[in-house]
Enzyme design. Structure first.
Site, mmCIF file in Angstrom:
data_model
loop_
_atom_site.group_PDB
_atom_site.id
_atom_site.type_symbol
_atom_site.label_atom_id
_atom_site.label_comp_id
_atom_site.label_asym_id
_atom_site.label_seq_id
_atom_site.Cartn_x
_atom_site.Cartn_y
_atom_site.Cartn_z
ATOM 1 N N PHE A 63 18.212 64.103 21.585
ATOM 2 C CA PHE A 63 19.468 63.712 20.947
ATOM 3 C C PHE A 63 19.633 62.204 20.789
ATOM 4 O O PHE A 63 20.743 61.725 20.559
ATOM 5 C CB PHE A 63 20.657 64.330 21.692
ATOM 6 C CG PHE A 63 20.640 65.828 21.631
ATOM 7 C CD1 PHE A 63 20.791 66.486 20.416
ATOM 8 C CD2 PHE A 63 20.427 66.586 22.762
ATOM 9 C CE1 PHE A 63 20.750 67.864 20.341
ATOM 10 C CE2 PHE A 63 20.388 67.974 22.698
ATOM 11 C CZ PHE A 63 20.552 68.620 21.484
ATOM 12 N N CYS A 64 18.548 61.456 20.904
ATOM 13 C CA CYS A 64 18.605 60.002 20.681
ATOM 14 C C CYS A 64 18.574 59.706 19.187
ATOM 15 O O CYS A 64 17.849 60.352 18.432
ATOM 16 C CB CYS A 64 17.427 59.304 21.347
ATOM 17 S SG CYS A 64 17.621 59.108 23.105
ATOM 18 N N HIS A 65 19.347 58.714 18.800
ATOM 19 C CA HIS A 65 19.320 58.254 17.416
ATOM 20 C C HIS A 65 18.080 57.411 17.171
ATOM 21 O O HIS A 65 17.566 56.767 18.090
ATOM 22 C CB HIS A 65 20.554 57.389 17.124
ATOM 23 C CG HIS A 65 21.826 58.159 17.116
ATOM 24 N ND1 HIS A 65 22.526 58.451 18.275
ATOM 25 C CD2 HIS A 65 22.527 58.724 16.110
ATOM 26 C CE1 HIS A 65 23.609 59.142 17.971
ATOM 27 N NE2 HIS A 65 23.637 59.335 16.663
ATOM 28 N N MET A 101 18.221 54.061 26.375
ATOM 29 C CA MET A 101 17.129 55.034 26.406
ATOM 30 C C MET A 101 15.815 54.411 25.948
ATOM 31 O O MET A 101 14.747 54.743 26.465
ATOM 32 C CB MET A 101 17.467 56.261 25.563
ATOM 33 C CG MET A 101 18.618 57.088 26.104
ATOM 34 S SD MET A 101 18.395 57.591 27.827
ATOM 35 C CE MET A 101 16.934 58.604 27.701
ATOM 36 N N ASP A 116 -2.742 55.682 33.704
ATOM 37 C CA ASP A 116 -3.903 56.163 32.955
ATOM 38 C C ASP A 116 -5.073 55.186 33.045
ATOM 39 O O ASP A 116 -6.221 55.604 33.210
ATOM 40 C CB ASP A 116 -3.521 56.397 31.491
ATOM 41 C CG ASP A 116 -4.702 56.919 30.687
ATOM 42 O OD1 ASP A 116 -5.267 57.961 31.067
ATOM 43 O OD2 ASP A 116 -5.060 56.271 29.678
#
Length: 145
Positions: A63-65, A101, A116
């Site tokens: 739900f992030c823009h 976010m 990694d």
């Protein structure tokens, strides 16, 4: 998704941090090599990954823009005593919604890239303390005490 169409465009900024802790042998090998691993330059790769993560947050978090970023900076500080890399991701934009976010995702993805790049040295690597440090713009500012 929240409708932000009625909000004013303002300058927005957010800063997040996390920590990557390595076991003693892996830390010694990594720090003595100038933070290079068999895969290549760890910190340079993690910067690229962190910026890419911040830019693609809307593809990863449902739900992030989609936010056009004006700037994104990923920085590292080595803590030899703790055998850790502290990662900070700072993000800025002029938009109707904040970039918390994006900062958190950028920090997370940078930490995952470090993991990694270093997992051949050890799998006993911890990513800890992911948190928002500060945000400005929008309804209310926030700064962790």
């Amino acid at each position: 998704m929240v409708d932000v169409g009625g909000k004013a465009v303002t300058a927005r900024r957010a800063v997040a941090s996390c920590r990557v802790v390595l076991p003693a042998g892996a830390w010694d090998e990594l720090s003595s090599s100038g933070f290079a691993s068999k895969k290549g330059p760890v910190l340079t790769t993690a910067v690229i990954a962190g910026v890419q993560g911040a830019k693609r947050t809307h593809e990863l978090v449902p739900f992030c823009h989609s936010v056009a970023l004006d700037g994104c900076d990923v920085a590292f500080e080595a803590d030899d005593a703790a055998r850790a890399l502290d990662i900070t991701c700072s993000v800025a934009t002029s938009h109707r919604t904040g970039v918390e976010m994006e900062a958190l995702t950028g920090c997370s993805v940078a930490a995952l890239a470090v993991y990694d790049m270093c997992k051949a040295l050890s799998h006993d690597i911890e990513i800890t303390n992911l948190r928002l440090l500060e945000k400005s713009g929008g309804k209310a500012d926030f700064k962790r005490g």
